[in-house]
Write a protein that holds these residues in place. Structure first.
Motif, short mmCIF file in Angstrom:
data_model
loop_
_atom_site.label_atom_id
_atom_site.label_comp_id
_atom_site.label_asym_id
_atom_site.label_seq_id
_atom_site.Cartn_x
_atom_site.Cartn_y
_atom_site.Cartn_z
N ASP A 17 -13.78 -31.32 4.64
CA ASP A 17 -13.05 -30.26 5.33
C ASP A 17 -11.69 -29.99 4.68
O ASP A 17 -11.30 -28.84 4.50
N SER A 18 -10.98 -31.06 4.32
CA SER A 18 -9.64 -30.87 3.74
C SER A 18 -9.72 -30.19 2.37
O SER A 18 -8.91 -29.31 2.07
N ALA A 19 -10.69 -30.56 1.56
CA ALA A 19 -10.85 -29.92 0.26
C ALA A 19 -11.30 -28.47 0.43
O ALA A 19 -10.84 -27.58 -0.29
N MET A 20 -12.16 -28.21 1.40
CA MET A 20 -12.62 -26.83 1.63
C MET A 20 -11.47 -25.94 2.06
O MET A 20 -11.38 -24.77 1.65
N ARG A 21 -10.56 -26.46 2.87
CA ARG A 21 -9.39 -25.66 3.28
C ARG A 21 -8.57 -25.22 2.07
O ARG A 21 -8.14 -24.08 1.99
N VAL A 22 -8.39 -26.12 1.11
CA VAL A 22 -7.64 -25.79 -0.10
C VAL A 22 -8.38 -24.72 -0.90
O VAL A 22 -7.78 -23.74 -1.37
N LEU A 23 -9.69 -24.88 -1.06
CA LEU A 23 -10.49 -23.89 -1.78
C LEU A 23 -10.43 -22.52 -1.09
O LEU A 23 -10.32 -21.48 -1.75
N GLN A 24 -10.47 -22.53 0.23
CA GLN A 24 -10.42 -21.27 0.98
C GLN A 24 -9.04 -20.61 0.87
O GLN A 24 -8.96 -19.39 0.71
N LEU A 25 -7.99 -21.41 0.92
CA LEU A 25 -6.64 -20.85 0.77
C LEU A 25 -6.46 -20.17 -0.58
O LEU A 25 -5.80 -19.14 -0.69
N ALA A 26 -7.06 -20.74 -1.61
CA ALA A 26 -6.98 -20.18 -2.96
C ALA A 26 -8.07 -19.13 -3.19
O ALA A 26 -8.17 -18.58 -4.28
N ARG A 27 -8.88 -18.89 -2.17
CA ARG A 27 -10.02 -17.96 -2.23
C ARG A 27 -11.06 -18.35 -3.29
O ARG A 27 -11.83 -17.53 -3.76
#
Length: 111
Positions: free
Chosen positions: A81-91
């Motif tokens: 979840d934490s890594a996905m949040r970073v990927l989503q923030l960077a699109r």
């Protein structure tokens, strides 16, 4: 960060565990590029990634771009979840091929 590597049907699978940051990302980058530079398909399992910073993201992006140039596969799988949040923030969740599990990623590369 711990990196576990295995090869299945000419696909190299990296399973990451821990923090991917400025200290550990050069090791990840070197390992990923070693395989994508010779045209191997790569899966990066990220279930155990507790934290990833911009240097870790940059390592993934560079390996992804190299794999595209070499016409090999590059898939992120089982993302925490934490890594996905970073990927989503960077699109980047719209750029990378992402699969729910490593098995799904293997199937997608074999089809």
């Amino acid at each position: 960060m711990k990196i576990e590597t295995k090869e299945v049907n000419d696909i190299v699978i990296f399973e990451l565990d821990g923090e991917v940051d400025l200290e550990t990302s050069p090791t990840l980058r070197k390992n990923l590029l070693k395989h994508v530079n010779v045209g191997k398909s790569v899966i990066v399992g990220m279930n155990g990634v507790a934290y990833i910073d911009s240097s870790g993201i940059a390592s993934l992006v560079e390996a992804y771009q190299t794999s595209r140039r070499n016409s090999s596969g590059f898939v992120l799988a089982a993302i925490s979840d934490s890594a996905m949040r970073v990927l989503q923030l960077a699109r980047l969740d719209k750029v990378f091929t992402i699969q729910a599990t490593i098995d799904d990623a293997v199937r997608s590369l074999n089809s």
